[in-house]
Design a protein around this motif. Structure first.
Motif, PDB file in Angstrom:
ATOM      1  N   ASP A  64       0.600  -1.140  -0.027  1.00 49.70           N
ATOM      2  CA  ASP A  64       0.161  -0.155   0.085  1.00 49.70           C
ATOM      3  C   ASP A  64       0.949   1.204   0.025  1.00 49.70           C
ATOM      4  N   ARG A  66       0.059   4.470  -0.038  1.00 50.02           N
ATOM      5  CA  ARG A  66      -0.165   5.378   0.875  1.00 50.02           C
ATOM      6  C   ARG A  66       0.355   5.099   2.403  1.00 50.02           C
ATOM      7  N   SER A  67       0.282   3.765   2.635  1.00 48.79           N
ATOM      8  CA  SER A  67       1.001   3.621   4.187  1.00 48.79           C
ATOM      9  C   SER A  67       2.408   3.835   4.138  1.00 48.79           C
ATOM     10  N   ILE A  68       3.204   3.439   2.843  1.00 46.11           N
ATOM     11  CA  ILE A  68       4.616   3.624   2.822  1.00 46.11           C
ATOM     12  C   ILE A  68       4.863   4.878   2.955  1.00 46.11           C
ATOM     13  N   ALA A  70       3.151   7.259   4.105  1.00 49.00           N
ATOM     14  CA  ALA A  70       2.870   7.868   5.600  1.00 49.00           C
ATOM     15  C   ALA A  70       3.874   7.877   6.670  1.00 49.00           C
ATOM     16  N   THR A  71       4.949   7.038   6.196  1.00 47.70           N
ATOM     17  CA  THR A  71       6.193   6.642   7.216  1.00 47.70           C
ATOM     18  C   THR A  71       7.161   7.785   6.654  1.00 47.70           C
TER      19      THR A  71
END
Length: 275
Positions: A64, A66-68, A70-71
DNA sequence: CTCCAGGTGGCGC
DNA sequence: GCGCCACATGGA
């Protein structure tokens, strides 16, 4: 009819053209052709639809984005690069081809790296596939020099021989701790921190590996250390601590953005006047 | 012709 | 550690 899937948060062109892979090319009809794990693949993207001979895992479509992202740290330079090239993903490539390609890459332009990799495949590989470790280990220096490797020929040959003989355990690296894997690769003559990090990021699944080449160094100095002196030690410390667990992904956005700042849109050709 | 390219190893400090 | 240089080859 060709298979197709919905592939949101994915930019095929940016992903294969951003400098991490060397065997993809685009036809006039919009289809991309690449050689992946020894076989020819044809892929096309129209909007969010991806069709053709794709492998979900190779393109990291199981992750995902977006999750990556987000970090990533909340800083403006990185945010701009990500926005500009949204959908760029780190590929999961074959470790040996990745290592060999980046050994060939030192002080070469990307167009020439592509040419060298192509020559190696045509002259030494089977059916256009990139030659495997054993084949390369048996190759003589003159054969490698014909592939325009220059002074890199001896490095590629010794790399193949060290891996083939078990002195360097390339195929085991994915399960190791990052620092240990990095040191293992640097046992190979001609493989320093940059090429080792490229191999770990693009070929061994280490998302935190952060290759620093001239473009990334230029980008980081300009964006994060304007008008300041930065030693190699400080630069390494910064690239390892600032960008988080997916630092390598951040690196690729910065690299591609820096390249695109100076190069014409569709080709990674070089300009030398620095503007 | 000259300059330089997704670096690295070997050298002197 | 850090800075400098050679290293082959081809494109601009």
């Amino acid at each position: 009819m060709t298979p197709s899937i919905n592939a949101p948060d994915f930019d095929l062109a940016a992903t294969v053209e951003c400098g991490q892979a060397f065997r993809w090319s685009r036809s006039a009809d919009g289809w991309w052709t690449g050689i992946v794990n020894g076989s020819v693949r044809r892929v096309r993207q129209t909007g969010d639809r991806l069709e053709g001979d794709f492998e979900v895992r190779y393109f990291s479509l199981d992750l995902d984005l977006r999750s990556i992202v987000a970090t990533f740290p909340e800083d403006e330079p990185l945010r701009l690069a990500v926005r500009k090239h949204w959908g760029l993903r780190i590929l999961r490539q074959e470790p040996w081809e990745t290592l060999a390609s980046f050994i060939a890459s030192s002080t070469k332009q990307i167009v020439q790296i592509r040419q060298i990799v192509e020559l190696l495949a045509q002259r030494l590989g089977r059916d256009g596939a990139f030659p495997d470790v054993e084949t390369m280990a048996r190759a003589e220096l003159p054969a490698l020099l014909k592939c325009k490797l220059g002074f890199r020929a001896k490095y590629l040959q010794s790399a193949a021989r060290m891996i083939d003989s078990g002195q360097v355990r390339l195929m085991d690296l994915a399960g190791w701790e990052y620092e240990r894997a990095l040191e293992e690769l640097q046992k190979i003559s001609g493989v320093g921190e940059k090429i080792a990090n490229c191999t770990l990021l693009f070929g061994c699944g280490f998302h935190q590996a952060f290759p620093v080449d001239v473009w990334v160094e230029r980008s980081i100095k300009r964006l994060y250390f304007p008008r300041r002196r930065v030693t190699p030690r400080q630069l390494r410390e910064f690239t390892r601590s600032h960008f988080g667990p997916y630092a390598g992904w951040a690196q690729q956005y910065l690299f591609y953005a820096e390249r695109m700042r100076q190069a014409p849109p569709e080709h990674l050709t070089t300009r030398r006047d620095g503007r």
